[in-house]
Write an enzyme that holds these catalytic residues in place. Structure first.
Site, mmCIF file in Angstrom:
data_model
loop_
_atom_site.group_PDB
_atom_site.id
_atom_site.type_symbol
_atom_site.label_atom_id
_atom_site.label_comp_id
_atom_site.label_asym_id
_atom_site.label_seq_id
_atom_site.Cartn_x
_atom_site.Cartn_y
_atom_site.Cartn_z
ATOM 1 N N GLY A 294 40.715 41.936 37.606
ATOM 2 C CA GLY A 294 40.972 40.653 38.314
ATOM 3 C C GLY A 294 40.025 40.788 39.570
ATOM 4 N N THR A 295 39.426 41.676 39.879
ATOM 5 C CA THR A 295 38.814 41.568 41.197
ATOM 6 C C THR A 295 37.552 40.539 41.337
ATOM 7 O OG1 THR A 295 37.129 43.256 40.278
ATOM 8 C CG2 THR A 295 39.123 44.151 41.723
ATOM 9 N N GLY A 296 37.027 40.444 40.249
ATOM 10 C CA GLY A 296 35.957 39.213 40.345
ATOM 11 C C GLY A 296 36.713 37.777 40.602
ATOM 12 N N CYS A 297 37.457 37.598 39.692
ATOM 13 C CA CYS A 297 38.216 36.526 40.017
ATOM 14 C C CYS A 297 38.907 36.146 41.175
ATOM 15 C CB CYS A 297 39.458 36.681 38.868
ATOM 16 S SG CYS A 297 39.239 36.556 37.099
ATOM 17 N N LYS B 49 27.850 41.140 43.295
ATOM 18 C CA LYS B 49 28.896 42.082 43.699
ATOM 19 C C LYS B 49 28.495 43.533 43.480
ATOM 20 C CE LYS B 49 31.175 39.642 40.909
ATOM 21 N NZ LYS B 49 32.372 39.025 39.985
ATOM 22 N N THR C 218 41.785 47.531 39.499
ATOM 23 C CA THR C 218 40.546 46.686 39.557
ATOM 24 C C THR C 218 40.701 45.588 38.736
ATOM 25 O OG1 THR C 218 39.308 48.117 37.789
ATOM 26 C CG2 THR C 218 39.100 48.534 40.159
#
Length: 274
Positions: free
Chosen positions: A214-217, A180, A212
């Site tokens: 929780g963007t990865g989740c 990412k 931002t």
């Protein structure tokens, strides 16, 4: 028949990350969401206040209850917390062999707080990564997992990094990795997808925002949902990237919290109802 996707992750009571973000993503993308909770957190947009891991035996019980009854078309794995829970998850996945497993190796919260025990990283590498169809680390997570350096934080460095990962015999079970681009440099946020046979880059304008959390989740859940709906890998990642970009852009319209606010998972659906 609707695709059914399972989140295996921790709970975020503020609703921006963890199973709450995963279930919102699943709903927004038109799949039926389920969740097995690996940990309870006390957190908000400003930081982590407390963390309690679920008993590994109870995580196993949650998973077995789902697999014994419901067809699972995709799995997203987020925070596993400790080695025992990671091992329990691997045991169940090895037994039931669900398709479309997306592993987001959650190690640090947006606030900077650690979310994983040191011993769990080794189990993650030895047992869960070989089961995953897609691994979605950010740059610090990728460096910690594979012991390589992403010097410069640029897309071409990420591609070389991925190729080094696949060339390492210790990563024999690794199928695909998406690095990412949040920690990269430049005006564009570039995610790099690689498999042993190809690489693909996905670019979007970098958005200057505090929203931002929780963007990865959200990204990993969107990939799992898209794969469960029958998209191929390149399309699933590209569509997930577009969805997350829109959710980040709309995050400031929510007005949630005073720290790292959440993205707007339902930006498109709610806009249609205005």
């Amino acid at each position: 028949m609707i695709a059914k996707v399972l989140s295996i992750a921790g709970s975020d009571p503020s609703g921006g990350a963890g199973v709450q973000a995963d279930l919102k993503t699943f709903s927004a993308l038109g799949v039926y969401g389920m969740a097995a909770v690996t940990a309870l957190t006390a957190q908000n947009t400003k930081g982590l206040r407390g963390l309690e891991f679920s008993a590994p035996s109870f995580v196993r019980a949650q998973l077995e209850a789902i697999f014994d009854d419901i067809a699972v078309h995709g799995v997203k794995i987020g925070m596993v917390g400790n080695a025992e829970t990671a091992g329990a998850i691997a045991d169940v996945l090895e037994e039931f062999k669900p398709p479309n497993i997306v592993l987001d190796p959650v190690m640090v919260a947006s606030s900077g707080d650690s979310l994983i025990d040191a011993d769990a990283v080794q189990v993650l590498k030895e047992r869960l990564i070989p089961l995953a169809d897609v691994l979605t680390p950010n740059i610090p997570e990728a460096e910690r997992l594979f012991g390589l350096s992403l010097r410069g934080g640029e897309a071409d460095a990420a591609i070389r990094f991925c190729m080094d990962c696949f060339a390492d015999a210790r990563n024999d079970g690794l199928k695909a990795v998406l690095i990412k681009g949040g920690h990269m440099n430049g005006a564009q946020s570039i995610d790099v997808l690689a498999t042993p046979s190809f690489t693909e880059s996905y670019s979007a304008p970098r958005i200057l925002t505090a929203h931002t959390h929780g963007t990865g989740c959200t990204l990993s859940s969107a990939i799992a949902a898209n794969l469960a709906k029958g998209m191929d890998l390149k399309e699933a990642v590209g569509s997930a990237k577009l969805y997350l970009t829109g959710a980040i852009k709309a995050g400031d319209t929510l007005g949630v919290g005073h720290g790292h606010g959440p993205v707007h998972h339902f930006y498109d659906a709610w806009k249609k109802n205005e």
